[in-house]
Design a protein around this motif. Structure first.
Motif, PDB file in Angstrom:
ATOM      1  N   ALA A 216      26.383  17.809   6.089  1.00  0.00           N
ATOM      2  CA  ALA A 216      26.467  18.755   7.061  1.00  0.00           C
ATOM      3  C   ALA A 216      25.188  18.810   8.068  1.00  0.00           C
ATOM      4  CB  ALA A 216      26.398  19.975   6.466  1.00  0.00           C
ATOM      5  N   THR A 217      24.060  18.397   7.455  1.00  0.00           N
ATOM      6  CA  THR A 217      22.608  18.348   8.353  1.00  0.00           C
ATOM      7  C   THR A 217      22.927  17.162   9.263  1.00  0.00           C
ATOM      8  OG1 THR A 217      21.258  19.315   6.660  1.00  0.00           O
ATOM      9  CG2 THR A 217      20.386  17.623   8.082  1.00  0.00           C
ATOM     10  N   GLU A 218      23.341  15.894   8.896  1.00  0.00           N
ATOM     11  CA  GLU A 218      23.810  14.870   9.893  1.00  0.00           C
ATOM     12  C   GLU A 218      24.641  15.346  10.958  1.00  0.00           C
ATOM     13  OE1 GLU A 218      24.481  11.407   7.428  1.00  0.00           O
ATOM     14  OE2 GLU A 218      22.526  11.227   6.873  1.00  0.00           O
ATOM     15  N   ARG A 219      25.759  15.715  10.591  1.00  0.00           N
ATOM     16  CA  ARG A 219      26.676  16.261  11.321  1.00  0.00           C
ATOM     17  C   ARG A 219      26.267  17.370  12.531  1.00  0.00           C
ATOM     18  NH1 ARG A 219      30.882  19.362   8.662  1.00  0.00           N
ATOM     19  NH2 ARG A 219      32.015  19.575  10.663  1.00  0.00           N
ATOM     20  N   PHE A 220      25.163  18.151  12.152  1.00  0.00           N
ATOM     21  CA  PHE A 220      24.638  19.128  12.911  1.00  0.00           C
ATOM     22  C   PHE A 220      23.632  18.639  13.897  1.00  0.00           C
ATOM     23  CE2 PHE A 220      21.181  21.964  14.036  1.00  0.00           C
ATOM     24  CZ  PHE A 220      21.781  22.938  14.849  1.00  0.00           C
ATOM     25  N   VAL A 221      22.990  17.580  13.318  1.00  0.00           N
ATOM     26  CA  VAL A 221      21.669  16.931  14.133  1.00  0.00           C
ATOM     27  C   VAL A 221      22.380  16.229  15.245  1.00  0.00           C
ATOM     28  CG1 VAL A 221      19.982  15.235  14.104  1.00  0.00           C
ATOM     29  CG2 VAL A 221      20.191  17.119  12.466  1.00  0.00           C
ATOM     30  N   ALA A 222      23.493  15.152  14.865  1.00  0.00           N
ATOM     31  CA  ALA A 222      24.066  14.538  15.961  1.00  0.00           C
ATOM     32  C   ALA A 222      24.527  15.374  17.005  1.00  0.00           C
ATOM     33  CB  ALA A 222      25.234  13.805  15.291  1.00  0.00           C
ATOM     34  N   ALA A 223      25.501  16.434  16.715  1.00  0.00           N
ATOM     35  CA  ALA A 223      26.094  17.278  17.794  1.00  0.00           C
ATOM     36  C   ALA A 223      24.805  18.094  18.490  1.00  0.00           C
ATOM     37  CB  ALA A 223      26.757  18.321  16.864  1.00  0.00           C
ATOM     38  N   ALA A 224      23.707  18.465  17.980  1.00  0.00           N
ATOM     39  CA  ALA A 224      22.770  19.349  18.503  1.00  0.00           C
ATOM     40  C   ALA A 224      22.108  18.500  19.418  1.00  0.00           C
ATOM     41  CB  ALA A 224      21.802  20.021  17.506  1.00  0.00           C
ATOM     42  N   LEU A 225      21.451  17.261  19.097  1.00  0.00           N
ATOM     43  CA  LEU A 225      20.837  16.393  19.773  1.00  0.00           C
ATOM     44  C   LEU A 225      21.691  15.718  21.035  1.00  0.00           C
ATOM     45  CD1 LEU A 225      18.316  14.422  17.366  1.00  0.00           C
ATOM     46  CD2 LEU A 225      18.272  16.767  18.737  1.00  0.00           C
ATOM     47  N   GLY A 226      22.910  15.617  20.593  1.00  0.00           N
ATOM     48  CA  GLY A 226      23.950  14.910  21.675  1.00  0.00           C
ATOM     49  C   GLY A 226      24.338  15.969  22.706  1.00  0.00           C
ATOM     50  N   GLY A 227      23.836  17.316  22.432  1.00  0.00           N
ATOM     51  CA  GLY A 227      24.388  18.474  23.454  1.00  0.00           C
ATOM     52  C   GLY A 227      25.905  18.431  23.515  1.00  0.00           C
ATOM     53  N   ASP A 228      26.662  18.186  22.305  1.00  0.00           N
ATOM     54  CA  ASP A 228      27.875  18.186  22.181  1.00  0.00           C
ATOM     55  C   ASP A 228      28.564  19.564  21.879  1.00  0.00           C
ATOM     56  OD1 ASP A 228      30.784  18.059  21.389  1.00  0.00           O
ATOM     57  OD2 ASP A 228      30.346  15.894  20.634  1.00  0.00           O
ATOM     58  N   ILE A 229      28.992  20.348  22.781  1.00  0.00           N
ATOM     59  CA  ILE A 229      29.424  21.759  22.538  1.00  0.00           C
ATOM     60  C   ILE A 229      30.517  21.983  21.498  1.00  0.00           C
ATOM     61  CG2 ILE A 229      30.210  23.785  23.787  1.00  0.00           C
ATOM     62  CD1 ILE A 229      28.475  23.479  25.745  1.00  0.00           C
ATOM     63  N   GLY A 230      31.518  20.916  21.942  1.00  0.00           N
ATOM     64  CA  GLY A 230      32.803  21.113  21.142  1.00  0.00           C
ATOM     65  C   GLY A 230      32.674  20.687  19.615  1.00  0.00           C
ATOM     66  N   ALA A 231      31.659  19.755  19.182  1.00  0.00           N
ATOM     67  CA  ALA A 231      31.215  19.414  17.862  1.00  0.00           C
ATOM     68  C   ALA A 231      30.438  20.752  17.298  1.00  0.00           C
ATOM     69  CB  ALA A 231      30.465  18.026  17.925  1.00  0.00           C
ATOM     70  N   LEU A 232      29.511  21.239  17.921  1.00  0.00           N
ATOM     71  CA  LEU A 232      28.876  22.063  17.641  1.00  0.00           C
ATOM     72  C   LEU A 232      29.476  23.532  17.221  1.00  0.00           C
ATOM     73  CD1 LEU A 232      25.580  22.171  19.993  1.00  0.00           C
ATOM     74  CD2 LEU A 232      25.507  22.059  17.448  1.00  0.00           C
ATOM     75  N   MET A 233      30.811  23.805  18.159  1.00  0.00           N
ATOM     76  CA  MET A 233      31.658  24.840  17.781  1.00  0.00           C
ATOM     77  C   MET A 233      32.267  24.636  16.408  1.00  0.00           C
ATOM     78  SD  MET A 233      31.455  27.246  20.257  1.00  0.00           S
ATOM     79  CE  MET A 233      33.060  28.187  20.195  1.00  0.00           C
ATOM     80  N   GLU A 234      32.619  23.253  16.130  1.00  0.00           N
ATOM     81  CA  GLU A 234      33.190  23.106  14.949  1.00  0.00           C
ATOM     82  C   GLU A 234      32.375  23.202  13.569  1.00  0.00           C
ATOM     83  OE1 GLU A 234      34.932  19.265  14.954  1.00  0.00           O
ATOM     84  OE2 GLU A 234      36.333  19.561  16.647  1.00  0.00           O
ATOM     85  N   ILE A 235      31.088  22.689  13.651  1.00  0.00           N
ATOM     86  CA  ILE A 235      30.370  23.039  12.481  1.00  0.00           C
ATOM     87  C   ILE A 235      29.509  24.362  12.377  1.00  0.00           C
ATOM     88  CG2 ILE A 235      28.089  21.917  13.844  1.00  0.00           C
ATOM     89  CD1 ILE A 235      27.817  20.451  10.837  1.00  0.00           C
ATOM     90  N   LEU A 236      29.421  25.111  13.522  1.00  0.00           N
ATOM     91  CA  LEU A 236      28.776  26.303  13.239  1.00  0.00           C
ATOM     92  C   LEU A 236      29.523  27.364  12.886  1.00  0.00           C
ATOM     93  CD1 LEU A 236      26.516  26.315  16.689  1.00  0.00           C
ATOM     94  CD2 LEU A 236      25.683  25.794  14.442  1.00  0.00           C
ATOM     95  N   ALA A 237      29.233  28.223  11.956  1.00  0.00           N
ATOM     96  CA  ALA A 237      29.695  29.555  11.452  1.00  0.00           C
ATOM     97  C   ALA A 237      30.032  30.302  12.624  1.00  0.00           C
ATOM     98  CB  ALA A 237      29.028  30.058  10.276  1.00  0.00           C
ATOM     99  N   PRO A 238      31.026  31.327  12.638  1.00  0.00           N
ATOM    100  CA  PRO A 238      31.183  32.122  13.709  1.00  0.00           C
ATOM    101  C   PRO A 238      30.042  33.108  13.930  1.00  0.00           C
ATOM    102  CG  PRO A 238      33.009  32.012  12.435  1.00  0.00           C
ATOM    103  CD  PRO A 238      32.206  31.285  11.535  1.00  0.00           C
ATOM    104  N   ASP A 239      29.403  33.669  12.586  1.00  0.00           N
ATOM    105  CA  ASP A 239      28.369  34.455  12.837  1.00  0.00           C
ATOM    106  C   ASP A 239      26.892  33.748  12.796  1.00  0.00           C
ATOM    107  OD1 ASP A 239      28.573  33.821  10.189  1.00  0.00           O
ATOM    108  OD2 ASP A 239      28.253  35.657   9.172  1.00  0.00           O
ATOM    109  N   VAL A 240      26.853  32.621  13.064  1.00  0.00           N
ATOM    110  CA  VAL A 240      25.573  31.731  12.867  1.00  0.00           C
ATOM    111  C   VAL A 240      24.338  32.456  13.765  1.00  0.00           C
ATOM    112  CG1 VAL A 240      26.021  30.385  14.872  1.00  0.00           C
ATOM    113  CG2 VAL A 240      24.440  29.510  13.273  1.00  0.00           C
ATOM    114  N   THR A 241      23.105  32.296  13.093  1.00  0.00           N
ATOM    115  CA  THR A 241      21.914  32.672  13.905  1.00  0.00           C
ATOM    116  C   THR A 241      20.926  31.361  14.005  1.00  0.00           C
ATOM    117  OG1 THR A 241      22.216  35.023  13.136  1.00  0.00           O
ATOM    118  CG2 THR A 241      19.958  34.523  13.812  1.00  0.00           C
ATOM    119  N   VAL A 242      20.388  31.400  15.273  1.00  0.00           N
ATOM    120  CA  VAL A 242      19.595  30.143  15.562  1.00  0.00           C
ATOM    121  C   VAL A 242      18.257  30.963  15.699  1.00  0.00           C
ATOM    122  CG1 VAL A 242      18.908  28.087  16.906  1.00  0.00           C
ATOM    123  CG2 VAL A 242      21.328  28.839  16.476  1.00  0.00           C
TER     124      VAL A 242
END
Length: 353
Positions: A216-242
């Motif tokens: 999960a960490t590697e998936r999130f880092v790849a999506a976040a650093l790549g600026g991939d909104i679609g991939a971020l929407m898939e891995i982030l929980a609906p009630d996520v907090t940053v």
């Protein structure tokens, strides 16, 4: 587990040099009182670091408190023989806890004037650096000092936090904590009850499998650093907090926590597009959790720690520390790999009391 630091490393930070001269006429096989006091402090330094760090969430403040503890300890040694202290461990813990409580006022004052989100200072705790003889207990204590747990501990009163740390993390009985805090056992039990209720309401007790956490960490880092909104929407929980803690040093960082999947995905994607260069990614253990440490050259740029949902397939919280002042203790390992130095950059929680 007693501290495994070499004695010179411990005493360089808080105490006299290792080569203390022996008392004239002393038995060559027996250390003189000054050397004995230094050795006792060094043997307990890892425990003291863990207790104080859990209370303050700051490596710098913890080091200062340990220095104050050493001064109190060495002053006691000069005034009276250590033989009068029946339990050096308990005595040292009491000194350290009370110095940490005294420092809480300064920590609270800084928190009130802090610009933006204020997160605990990340602590590198690569698990492979030093095997634990009691894996289950080590895992439990590693979880207790996770970034997510430390954020919740910030909401306790100083006394509630001290009681929670001593009882829930290090297993001290209420009667012993009462002696440390100079309180009655009944008041300590009341503090413990309030702290546990507060923590349970805000921090569910679960632990995803290490392999799931890493993936999960590697998936999130790849999506976040790549600026991939679609991939971020898939891995982030609906009630996520940053949370992004820049200490006000980096304008791109948010000043308040961002709640909700859509807002978080847009913010993280925008954060990625504002970078001027691609960072090197080092996967490390930070506060006991799999995390990504980003470097530009040999300079730490950010520490990213993720909190997962109970089923472990989505990210429910993101803790991003970019404040340079909080990254001074972070050093690079091998890019893209867990790093296993000879010992952690700071002590892990001990495995036995």
């Amino acid at each position: 587990m007693a501290a495994t630091h070499d004695e010179s490393a411990a005493t360089d930070r808080a105490g006299p040099a290792q080569d203390t001269p022996r008392t004239p006429g002393a038995d060559p096989g027996q250390a003189d009182p000054v050397h004995h006091a230094t050795r006792l402090f060094a043997d307990h330094r890892e425990l003291l670091f863990s207790v104080v760090y859990n209370m303050l969430g700051s490596v710098a403040d913890t080091e200062d408190v340990l220095q104050e503890t050493w001064l109190s300890w060495s002053g006691k040694n000069r005034r009276a023989p250590l033989a009068e202290i029946g339990n050096p461990r308990a005595y040292l813990v009491r000194i350290a806890v009370n110095h940490a409580l005294a420092r809480q006022a300064a920590v609270a004052s800084r928190r009130e004037t802090y610009l933006g989100c204020r997160l605990p200072e990340p602590l590198i705790t690569d698990a492979a650096a030093r095997p634990s003889p009691d894996t289950a207990e080590h895992a439990a204590r590693t979880d207790s000092v996770s970034m997510a747990m430390l954020v919740v501990l910030e909401t306790l009163t100083p006394l509630e936090r001290a009681v929670f740390v001593l009882h829930e993390v290090f297993g001290y009985p209420h009667t012993e904590i009462a002696g440390v805090l100079d309180r009655t056992p009944a008041s300590v039990r009341q503090l413990a009850h309030r702290a546990r209720a507060h923590i349970r309401a805000r921090r569910p007790r679960y632990r995803a499998h290490p392999r799931v956490r890493r993936e999960a960490t590697e998936r999130f880092v790849a999506a976040a650093l790549g600026g991939d909104i679609g991939a971020l929407m898939e891995i982030l929980a609906p009630d996520v907090t940053v949370w992004i803690d820049s200490g006000g040093a980096r304008r791109a960082a948010g000043l308040r926590p961002v709640h909700g999947r859509e807002k978080a995905a847009r913010m993280l994607a925008g954060y990625a597009t504002r970078r001027t260069e691609d960072p090197d990614i080092h996967y490390r253990r930070v506060n006991g959790d799999d995390a990504a440490v980003l470097f530009t050259g040999d300079t730490p740029y950010a520490v990213m720690v993720m909190d997962l949902t109970p089923d472990g397939d989505r990210v429910s919280g993101v803790y991003l520390v970019t404040d340079p002042a909080k990254l001074t203790h972070v050093h690079p390992g091998e890019p893209g790999e867990n790093t296993t130095p000879d010992r952690p950059e700071h002590p892990q929680p001990p495995t036995t009391r």
